[in-house]
Structures are given as structure tokens and as C-alpha cells.
Design a protein around this motif. Structure first.
Motif, PDB file in Angstrom:
ATOM      1  N   UNK A   1       2.501   6.573  -7.045  1.00  0.00           N
ATOM      2  CA  UNK A   1       1.480   7.400  -7.703  1.00  0.00           C
ATOM      3  C   UNK A   1       1.044   8.557  -6.802  1.00  0.00           C
ATOM      4  N   UNK A   2       1.986   9.093  -6.039  1.00  0.00           N
ATOM      5  CA  UNK A   2       1.632  10.129  -5.068  1.00  0.00           C
ATOM      6  C   UNK A   2       1.037  11.374  -5.712  1.00  0.00           C
TER       7      UNK A   2
ATOM      8  N   UNK B   1      -7.517   8.667 -17.318  1.00  0.00           N
ATOM      9  CA  UNK B   1      -6.385   9.207 -18.069  1.00  0.00           C
ATOM     10  C   UNK B   1      -5.091   9.231 -17.265  1.00  0.00           C
ATOM     11  N   UNK B   2      -5.147   8.891 -15.990  1.00  0.00           N
ATOM     12  CA  UNK B   2      -3.928   8.925 -15.171  1.00  0.00           C
ATOM     13  C   UNK B   2      -3.597   7.539 -14.630  1.00  0.00           C
ATOM     14  N   UNK B   3      -4.221   7.156 -13.529  1.00  0.00           N
ATOM     15  CA  UNK B   3      -3.868   5.906 -12.870  1.00  0.00           C
ATOM     16  C   UNK B   3      -4.178   4.687 -13.732  1.00  0.00           C
ATOM     17  N   UNK B   4      -5.381   4.601 -14.269  1.00  0.00           N
ATOM     18  CA  UNK B   4      -5.745   3.433 -15.066  1.00  0.00           C
ATOM     19  C   UNK B   4      -4.879   3.334 -16.308  1.00  0.00           C
TER      20      UNK B   4
ATOM     21  N   UNK C   1       0.833  -1.204   0.000  1.00  0.00           N
ATOM     22  CA  UNK C   1       0.000   0.000   0.000  1.00  0.00           C
ATOM     23  C   UNK C   1       0.869   1.256   0.000  1.00  0.00           C
ATOM     24  N   UNK C   2       1.862   1.299   0.855  1.00  0.00           N
ATOM     25  CA  UNK C   2       2.719   2.483   0.946  1.00  0.00           C
ATOM     26  C   UNK C   2       3.589   2.645  -0.305  1.00  0.00           C
ATOM     27  N   UNK C   3       4.080   1.537  -0.845  1.00  0.00           N
ATOM     28  CA  UNK C   3       4.850   1.610  -2.088  1.00  0.00           C
ATOM     29  C   UNK C   3       3.982   2.159  -3.219  1.00  0.00           C
ATOM     30  N   UNK C   4       2.744   1.679  -3.280  1.00  0.00           N
ATOM     31  CA  UNK C   4       1.823   2.089  -4.337  1.00  0.00           C
ATOM     32  C   UNK C   4       1.503   3.577  -4.222  1.00  0.00           C
TER      33      UNK C   4
END
Length: 256
Positions: free
Chosen positions: A112-113, A184-187, A105-108
């Protein structure tokens, strides 16, 4: 919608397959599920490679409400509060599934911060090959909604929705983002592929090899015309069948 659409044939993990098949039944308009995503990232000047079993995006009501990081473990599992460790099939685990999920979770979030600052994110662990006793109380490192078991496979929509609602309630200061921004960003980032272009010199060499191969086959054809009364030629569109037939007719006409 689940990505990929079918469980990969090269994956032999029965626990992950069971969870994959259950999550495949979630409404495609309400949830996106990303299976077995590998990441390359640097934190604290160390290289941290990690894999997340499942990333679930809750997009009910056309809004990105939450993201759930799912860690799946198969086999017979147990946790000892006395020893503060997990056991799998009787063997002590070097790192517990809850710790793996927490780290992922923290790495993710770190990766994508720039995108995830407004989205509630948390984790669950899923043990599809064991059942939790009805009267079981959670240890200090888990909330009830964070542990899914074999029974959860029968109604994944209920349990994933409950987990998402808990995450949203625990992060009331994070409103989520629009579906358009997410798409348009994360996905887009999670589904990004890569293609390659062959250098011209390699393409020319390939065409040259094909040309010589065809030339040799065509020569064999002409040499066989005189010795084989009925000669059949097969090949796909554009391979020169009509050209060979026309050339043969002209050759026989000229030779009388």
C-alpha cells in the motif's frame, strides 16, 4: 470497530482468540481492527504470501494517526540473547515473532505504498499466554512498548494507545491522513470482497431442473387425489399451491 465482528468458528488458535476478544473492547469510533488478513504480493521478483494477525488503525480525534501491525504467539515463549533466537514451548523457532512482525510491516507498506506514505506504521508482538516479569529489561531487538503479554489483555486500550503514541512520536515527519481518505482507500481495500455472476446457460439449466421437479410433484398430487380423501400440500410462497387447488376444483367439477 473490529472486522470480522465475531471470532471465526473455524479458528482454533486460543492465543489469537484471547487477543481478538480484548481488542473487541476498544472504542469503535477510535480504532479499526482487522483480524487475520492474508496478502498476495511480489517483492524482489519473489512471490511472498503472508498473513497479518491484526492490523490496528488509530483514528482517534477523527484522524488516521498510526497503524500497528500485531504478531500474536501463544504458548510458553522465551528469547535467548546468547543464541539470538526464540523458543516456543521449549522448541527453537525457525523465525522469531519480532522478525515476522518486522517483515509483515515492510510487506504491508510495500503493498500500500501509494496510500501509506504519510501514516506512521510500526509493529508489536503480543504473547497472551505468558507474563513479562516487572523488572525485565528488553533485549536489543525490542522496545518496551513493542511487547504485550497476558496482563495487557485486561486493559488493551491503555497498551494500544501507548504503542500508537510511541509510533507517532518516532515518526514526527509523518502527519497521518484524513479519515475520509483512509475510508475510501486503505479500509476499502482491506474489506473488499468478490462476487460472481452465473452464466445464462447455467441459470437456464437450473430453472429447467426446478421446472421438471415441480412437474413431477404436481403429477403425484393429481394422482393421489382419487385415493387419498384428505390431501395436504405444503410449500413456500409462489410454489403453486393455489394453482393446484384451483386446478383440482375445476377437475372435480368437470368430472361431476
Amino acid at each position: 470497530m473490529i472486522f470480522p465482528a465475531t471470532f471465526p468458528l473455524d479458528k482454533k488458535n486460543s492465543a489469537e482468540r484471547a487477543v481478538f476478544m480484548a481488542l473487541s473492547n476498544l472504542p469503535a469510533d477510535d480504532f479499526d481492527i482487522f483480524y487475520s488478513k492474508s496478502f498476495r504480493g511480489v517483492t524482489d521478483r519473489r512471490q511472498d504470501d503472508y498473513e497479518i494477525d491484526f492490523i490496528i488503525t488509530d483514528k482517534r480525534e477523527n484522524w488516521i494517526n498510526s497503524i500497528i501491525i500485531v504478531e500474536v504467539k501463544g504458548g510458553n515463549l522465551s528469547y535467548s540473547g546468547t543464541d539470538n533466537c526464540w523458543f516456543q514451548n521449549g522448541n527453537r523457532m525457525d523465525e522469531g515473532p519480532d522478525e515476522q512482525a518486522r517483515k509483515n510491516k515492510h510487506y504491508f507498506i510495500n503493498k500500500y505504498r501509494g496510500t501509506l506514505t504519510q501514516i506512521p506504521i510500526d509493529w508489536v508482538v503480543w504473547f497472551p499466554e505468558v507474563e513479562l516479569p516487572a523488572d525485565c529489561e528488553m533485549p536489543t531487538n525490542l522496545d518496551n512498548w513493542q511487547l504485550l503479554d497476558n496482563k495487557s489483555l485486561t486493559n488493551p486500550l491503555l497498551h494500544i494507545s501507548e504503542a500508537s503514541d510511541e509510533i507517532i512520536n518516532n515518526h514526527e515527519n509523518l502527519p497521518g491522513i484524513s479519515t475520509a481518505d483512509y475510508e475510501c482507500s486503505l479500509k476499502a481495500g482491506l474489506l473488499r470482497g468478490i462476487g460472481f455472476v452465473q452464466p445464462l446457460n447455467i441459470l437456464l439449466k437450473q430453472y429447467e431442473d426446478v421446472y421438471y421437479e415441480l412437474a413431477e410433484e404436481q403429477l403425484t398430487y393429481f394422482e393421489s387425489l382419487l385415493s387419498i380423501p384428505k390431501l395436504a400440500v405444503s410449500g413456500g410462497a409462489g410454489t403453486g399451491k393455489t394453482m393446484l387447488a384451483t386446478s383440482s376444483a375445476i377437475e372435480f367439477s368437470n368430472s361431476g
